[in-house]
Design an enzyme around this catalytic site. Structure first.
Site, mmCIF file in Angstrom:
data_model
loop_
_atom_site.group_PDB
_atom_site.id
_atom_site.type_symbol
_atom_site.label_atom_id
_atom_site.label_comp_id
_atom_site.label_asym_id
_atom_site.label_seq_id
_atom_site.Cartn_x
_atom_site.Cartn_y
_atom_site.Cartn_z
ATOM 1 N N MET A 15 23.853 9.568 4.213
ATOM 2 C CA MET A 15 23.680 10.863 4.879
ATOM 3 C C MET A 15 23.852 10.732 6.385
ATOM 4 O O MET A 15 24.454 11.593 7.034
ATOM 5 C CB MET A 15 22.299 11.437 4.535
ATOM 6 C CG MET A 15 22.095 12.858 5.006
ATOM 7 S SD MET A 15 23.272 14.015 4.255
ATOM 8 C CE MET A 15 22.341 14.567 2.828
ATOM 9 N N PHE A 53 -11.846 -8.156 13.056
ATOM 10 C CA PHE A 53 -10.704 -8.475 12.203
ATOM 11 C C PHE A 53 -10.379 -7.299 11.256
ATOM 12 O O PHE A 53 -11.264 -6.780 10.584
ATOM 13 C CB PHE A 53 -11.007 -9.731 11.375
ATOM 14 C CG PHE A 53 -9.912 -10.107 10.424
ATOM 15 C CD1 PHE A 53 -8.657 -10.486 10.880
ATOM 16 C CD2 PHE A 53 -10.110 -10.051 9.051
ATOM 17 C CE1 PHE A 53 -7.636 -10.814 9.999
ATOM 18 C CE2 PHE A 53 -9.107 -10.376 8.164
ATOM 19 C CZ PHE A 53 -7.863 -10.758 8.637
ATOM 20 N N GLN A 54 -9.145 -6.914 11.218
ATOM 21 C CA GLN A 54 -8.644 -5.807 10.383
ATOM 22 C C GLN A 54 -9.387 -4.505 10.646
ATOM 23 O O GLN A 54 -9.552 -3.667 9.766
ATOM 24 C CB GLN A 54 -8.681 -6.174 8.892
ATOM 25 C CG GLN A 54 -7.669 -7.261 8.549
ATOM 26 C CD GLN A 54 -7.442 -7.451 7.057
ATOM 27 O OE1 GLN A 54 -8.331 -7.224 6.252
ATOM 28 N NE2 GLN A 54 -6.243 -7.888 6.695
ATOM 29 N N GLU A 92 0.827 -1.209 0.000
ATOM 30 C CA GLU A 92 0.000 0.000 0.000
ATOM 31 C C GLU A 92 0.864 1.264 0.000
ATOM 32 O O GLU A 92 0.477 2.297 -0.555
ATOM 33 C CB GLU A 92 -0.945 0.011 1.198
ATOM 34 C CG GLU A 92 -2.071 -1.012 1.105
ATOM 35 C CD GLU A 92 -1.690 -2.383 1.625
ATOM 36 O OE1 GLU A 92 -0.491 -2.614 1.926
ATOM 37 O OE2 GLU A 92 -2.590 -3.248 1.751
ATOM 38 N N LYS A 133 -17.858 -1.231 4.885
ATOM 39 C CA LYS A 133 -18.183 -2.223 3.853
ATOM 40 C C LYS A 133 -19.697 -2.274 3.605
ATOM 41 O O LYS A 133 -20.139 -2.419 2.460
ATOM 42 C CB LYS A 133 -17.658 -3.598 4.270
ATOM 43 C CG LYS A 133 -17.725 -4.622 3.153
ATOM 44 C CD LYS A 133 -17.000 -5.907 3.536
ATOM 45 C CE LYS A 133 -17.032 -6.920 2.395
ATOM 46 N NZ LYS A 133 -16.345 -8.165 2.755
#
Lengths: 89, 553
Positions: free
Chosen positions: B464, B109-110, B47, B159
């Site tokens: 760096m 869940f999630q 993602e 959803k």
């Protein structure tokens, strides 16, 4: 040197709008010493009164608050005010 | 029509033709709707890759970038990219699925409080829990991301809303600010410019966001005032424009930093006085009055007091000034700045044994000069070498994670930029630390046959950080050794990407030609000296005239 400012805000009572305002105040370097929120007589509105303390320019906090999409009006120490459409300061 | 189909329909109405994302449980109705749509979906392999790709797409095209992810880990993986878009003011719409509204708050869940996570890194965010809220939320999100100072908007849709039938559509959008020119402020700015002896333009990324490069160039050309740019302002005027002194700040040019310290009027145009640009703020432009042009009033006096603050449409403001002012800047001051530019210009050495990164990048820039191209960077030494040693004609040709400084930005941003600019040569200049942050996106290059070229500068270090440990932490090199890097050419080959590795100066010219001539994606791995540093450097806590320089290898 710390300064105390009084802020009045009219905001939409959207999901998370109070959290956004309080988060912004903290992140921009101010502490809240007084906070009150009541329903406002526009649809889904909130009238918020805050007293904040901080060392940074309060005008910066004022403009940052006004950038929040849910914020309709900001009134700082009763003399600096922005309402609805950008342009007044 | 279901909520998910309605979302896709509105995106199509807004001419969104490409989105970047990764499917999952709570966003499945949207992916089902995408299946029949005209929108091309780019499946990235993480993602974070998707959101950076959408960012690169937006920055390089000026259009809205759109990314999609599922709830929970999908949403949390987007956060770095959303923050990146926030700090660099990129118009981005991030769409996330959320668990069913009746499961929210039950640790299902999630499930994660995506709205709560978003507050500090978005211009706005909206959680949609009922179908009736959906139309307004979608239109509002698209509008807010692009209006005024652009920024990311998160749209978190449960959803059940995605699967519910749209019943009624009522949408009202705020009227965009179209305030008139503030002629009083502009006249004050005009007066300051006309009466100053040593004026200087300080050009930032806001010029690109306002699509005001043409107006800015016309004004700068007419006034003959020297110009310094921020990292994001690179390309606001062409690098080779005669009065452009280069980038200011921590790794800015000497000519730019000395001009800032000496000027008596600093004209900040879409720049925000970032600490990497100002160095020690109290001593930044110490003799200068400031005129500040910015759409966002919150930037005024945030860090540096401005005598004149001009908000509103930057194009119109600059055009007004160009029409009103007839004088040109002080020729003696300009000459002095240009003398510094000549005296302190970067010098490029040629070695047959080793490869000097700055020389290589400068050579690459010359080879690219007459071809339309975009360079994306990751973060670290190579990012500063690109800013210093490559030439850019336009602000949209140089994509760099400026505010957040997010390693891993460059490769996915190049994917987005290439898809938005099919006729451009798109090159990601990366480092051996950064490339590993989103190396999975090599699979995206192959899947869609995207001809992005990757120039990988490998010093087997987090360069760096190593440089700072050398200079400011007494050579105590803590966790910067990457000498166990994989063979990057084999990694590229494993993904199906051609590659080559070079380590001596003699190989550079031929390798760069092969790199540029390749019609497909290509990885050129370049071994450089681990001890090479970025110079000049303004040490932390010092002002911009106190820059230090070491030897270039």
């Amino acid at each position: 040197m710390s300064r105390t400012s009084n802020i009045k805000i009219i905001a939409k009572n959207s999901l998370g709008s109070l959290e956004r305002i309080l988060r912004l105040v903290r992140h921009r370097g101010f502490e809240v010493s007084y906070f009150e929120a009541n329903s406002y007589d526009i649809e889904d509105g909130l009238a918020i009164t805050m007293q904040v303390t901080g060392e940074r320019q309060e005008s910066n906090l004022f403009h940052q608050l006004y950038k929040l999409v849910d914020v309709i009006e900001v009134n700082l120490n009763s003399h600096q005010k922005v309402r609805s459409c950008l342009g007044n300061d | 029509m279901l909520g998910a189909n309605y979302l896709i329909k509105v995106l199509e109405e807004h001419k969104v033709d490409t989105v970047f994302g990764y499917p999952g449980g709570a966003i499945m109705p949207v992916y089902d709707a995408l299946f029949d749509s005209s929108i091309k979906h780019i499946l990235c392999r993480h993602e974070q890759g998707a959101v950076f790709a959408a960012d690169g797409y937006a920055r390089s095209s000026g259009k809205l970038g759109v990314c999609i992810a599922t709830s929970g880990p999908g949403a949390t993986n987007l956060l770095t990219g959303i923050a990146n878009a926030y700090l660099d003011s990129v118009p981005l719409l991030a769409i996330t699925g959320q668990v069913n509204s009746d499961l929210m708050g039950t640790d299902s869940f999630q499930e994660i409080d995506t709205l709560g996570l978003s507050f500090s890194i978005v211009k706005h965010s909206i959680l949609v829990k009922t179908i009736d809220e959906l139309p307004q939320a979608i239109y509002q999100a698209i509008h807010i991301a692009q209006e005024g100072r652009p920024g990311p908007v998160l749209l978190d849709i449960t959803k059940d809303v995605q699967q519910a039938a749209i019943k009624r559509v009522t949408v009202s959008l705020p009227v965009s600010d179209c305030s008139d020119l503030d002629e009083k402020k502009l006249q004050q700015a005009k007066h300051l410019i006309e009466t100053s002896s040593r004026p200087l333009f300080y050009a930032g990324g806001g010029i690109g966001m306002a699509n005001a490069s043409t107006s800015f160039r016309a004004l700068a050309n007419k006034l003959q005032i020297p110009i310094v740019t921020t990292l994001k302002g690179i390309g606001s005027v062409a690098t080779n424009f005669s009065n452009n002194l280069g980038m200011l700040g921590m790794h800015g040019t000497k000519a730019a930093n000395f001009a800032v310290q000496d000027c008596d009027l600093l004209i900040a145009v879409g720049a925000r006085f970032d600490d990497r640009a100002t160095g020690k703020l109290d001593e930044f432009a110490p003799s200068a009055k400031v005129i500040h042009f910015d759409f966002d009033k919150a930037e005024f006096d945030k860090l540096k007091f401005a005598t004149v603050k001009v908000t509103g449409n930057l194009n119109k403001n600059l055009q007004y000034l160009e029409q009103q002012i007839n004088c040109t800047g002080n020729q003696q001051w300009l000459s002095s700045c240009l003398a510094n530019k000549r005296q302190y210009q970067f010098k490029y050495s040629k070695s047959e044994q080793t490869i000097c990164a700055s020389s290589l990048l400068n050579r690459l820039s010359k080879l690219l000069h007459d071809k339309p191209h975009i360079v994306t960077c990751d973060v670290g030494q190579h990012q500063m070498w690109v800013a210093q040693h490559m030439h850019f004609q336009g602000i949209e040709n140089h994509l760099s994670s400026g505010g957040l400084g997010a390693m891993g930005y460059g490769l996915p941003a190049a994917i987005g930029a290439q898809l938005a600019n099919k006729d451009h040569q798109v090159i990601n200049v990366s480092g051996d630390g950064s490339i590993m942050m989103n190396i999975q996106e090599l699979a995206t290059l192959i899947r869609y046959q995207i001809p992005v070229k990757i120039l990988l500068l490998d010093n087997q270090r987090l360069g760096m950080v190593r440089q700072w440990q050398q200079l400011f932490y007494n050579n105590r090199y803590s966790e910067v050794d990457l000498s166990d890097n994989p063979d990057f050419t084999l990694v590229a080959n494993a993904f199906g990407i051609r590659s080559q590795s070079i380590s001596s100066g003699m190989q550079v010219e031929k390798a760069l030609q092969q790199f540029l001539d390749s019609e497909k994606s290509y990885l050129l791995h370049v071994s450089i000296d681990p001890k090479e540093n970025v110079w000049p450097l303004v040490p932390p806590g010092k002002n911009n005239s106190q820059l230090i320089e070491g030897e270039s290898l």
